[in-house]
Design a protein around this motif. Structure first.
Motif, mmCIF file in Angstrom:
data_model
loop_
_atom_site.group_PDB
_atom_site.id
_atom_site.type_symbol
_atom_site.label_atom_id
_atom_site.label_comp_id
_atom_site.label_asym_id
_atom_site.label_seq_id
_atom_site.Cartn_x
_atom_site.Cartn_y
_atom_site.Cartn_z
ATOM 1 N N LEU A 84 15.071 -53.215 -36.444
ATOM 2 C CA LEU A 84 14.485 -54.534 -36.656
ATOM 3 C C LEU A 84 15.512 -55.536 -37.159
ATOM 4 O O LEU A 84 16.445 -55.186 -37.903
ATOM 5 N N LYS A 85 15.324 -56.777 -36.714
ATOM 6 C CA LYS A 85 16.213 -57.879 -37.078
ATOM 7 C C LYS A 85 15.397 -58.952 -37.789
ATOM 8 O O LYS A 85 14.179 -59.059 -37.578
ATOM 9 N N PRO A 86 16.034 -59.773 -38.602
ATOM 10 C CA PRO A 86 15.299 -60.863 -39.274
ATOM 11 C C PRO A 86 14.554 -61.749 -38.275
ATOM 12 O O PRO A 86 13.465 -62.252 -38.591
ATOM 13 N N GLU A 87 15.081 -61.926 -37.092
ATOM 14 C CA GLU A 87 14.415 -62.767 -36.095
ATOM 15 C C GLU A 87 13.164 -62.117 -35.503
ATOM 16 O O GLU A 87 12.438 -62.755 -34.732
ATOM 17 N N ASP A 88 12.889 -60.868 -35.860
ATOM 18 C CA ASP A 88 11.639 -60.218 -35.458
ATOM 19 C C ASP A 88 10.493 -60.584 -36.396
ATOM 20 O O ASP A 88 9.335 -60.227 -36.141
ATOM 21 N N TRP A 109 -8.077 -63.987 -30.388
ATOM 22 C CA TRP A 109 -6.883 -63.306 -30.864
ATOM 23 C C TRP A 109 -7.140 -62.166 -31.826
ATOM 24 O O TRP A 109 -6.308 -61.325 -32.002
ATOM 25 N N GLY A 110 -8.210 -62.130 -32.492
ATOM 26 C CA GLY A 110 -8.446 -61.038 -33.427
ATOM 27 C C GLY A 110 -7.501 -61.088 -34.614
ATOM 28 O O GLY A 110 -6.834 -62.088 -34.868
ATOM 29 N N GLN A 111 -7.454 -59.963 -35.337
ATOM 30 C CA GLN A 111 -6.640 -59.886 -36.549
ATOM 31 C C GLN A 111 -5.221 -59.482 -36.211
ATOM 32 O O GLN A 111 -5.014 -58.478 -35.523
ATOM 33 N N GLY A 112 -4.268 -60.227 -36.697
ATOM 34 C CA GLY A 112 -2.869 -59.901 -36.509
ATOM 35 C C GLY A 112 -2.310 -59.185 -37.718
ATOM 36 O O GLY A 112 -3.004 -58.954 -38.721
ATOM 37 N N THR A 113 -1.041 -58.810 -37.631
ATOM 38 C CA THR A 113 -0.378 -58.158 -38.753
ATOM 39 C C THR A 113 1.002 -58.773 -38.932
ATOM 40 O O THR A 113 1.717 -59.014 -37.960
ATOM 41 N N LEU A 114 1.360 -59.044 -40.181
ATOM 42 C CA LEU A 114 2.599 -59.735 -40.487
ATOM 43 C C LEU A 114 3.749 -58.739 -40.629
ATOM 44 O O LEU A 114 3.650 -57.767 -41.378
ATOM 45 N N VAL A 115 4.821 -59.007 -39.913
ATOM 46 C CA VAL A 115 6.046 -58.232 -40.030
ATOM 47 C C VAL A 115 7.125 -59.148 -40.609
ATOM 48 O O VAL A 115 7.390 -60.226 -40.057
ATOM 49 N N THR A 116 7.713 -58.718 -41.707
ATOM 50 C CA THR A 116 8.782 -59.485 -42.338
ATOM 51 C C THR A 116 10.016 -58.610 -42.429
ATOM 52 O O THR A 116 9.964 -57.524 -43.014
ATOM 53 N N VAL A 117 11.104 -59.084 -41.848
ATOM 54 C CA VAL A 117 12.345 -58.323 -41.853
ATOM 55 C C VAL A 117 13.366 -59.078 -42.706
ATOM 56 O O VAL A 117 13.726 -60.215 -42.386
#
Length: 119
Positions: A84-88, A109-117
């Protein structure tokens, strides 16, 4: 139709996460499911897609790092994210390809999930 993504979180650059999407309702009949993401200030983009026959496609930005798959029960879609990269960093949603829309034409869209790199 219901779509619920999970598995996001905070990870250091170079790390991995596995996202899961539970789908229910009419969307289970579609041929192609995908993972989309929207980073702050940017447009939503399709990053990976998989057909009912298992054919996959990836955006150039994630090719070789992300893997999309379907669960045995056919109502679950996964996204394995490696290197994973910060831009992900983004909110990730699963959806059909093209995007599921109600009878009025509004996208669901439903429920999303947050990815923080972090770098």
């Amino acid at each position: 139709v219901q779509l619920q993504a999970s598995g996001g979180g905070l990870v250091q650059a170079g790390g991995s996460l596995r996202l899961s999407c539970a789908a229910s309702g009419s969307i289970l009949r579609v041929n192609v499911m995908g993972w989309y993401r929207q980073a702050p200030g940017k447009q939503r983009e399709l990053v990976a897609a998989i057909s009912s026959g298992g054919v996959t496609n990836y955006a150039d930005s994630v090719k070789g790092r992300f893997t999309i798959s379907r669960g045995d029960a056919k109502n679950t879609v996964y996204l394995q994210m490696n290197s994973l990269k910060p831009e992900d960093t983004a909110v990730y949603h699963c959806n059909s390809v093209p995007v599921w829309a109600s009878g009025s034409g509004k996208a669901y869209w439903g429920q999303g999930t947050l990815v923080t790199v972090s770098s």
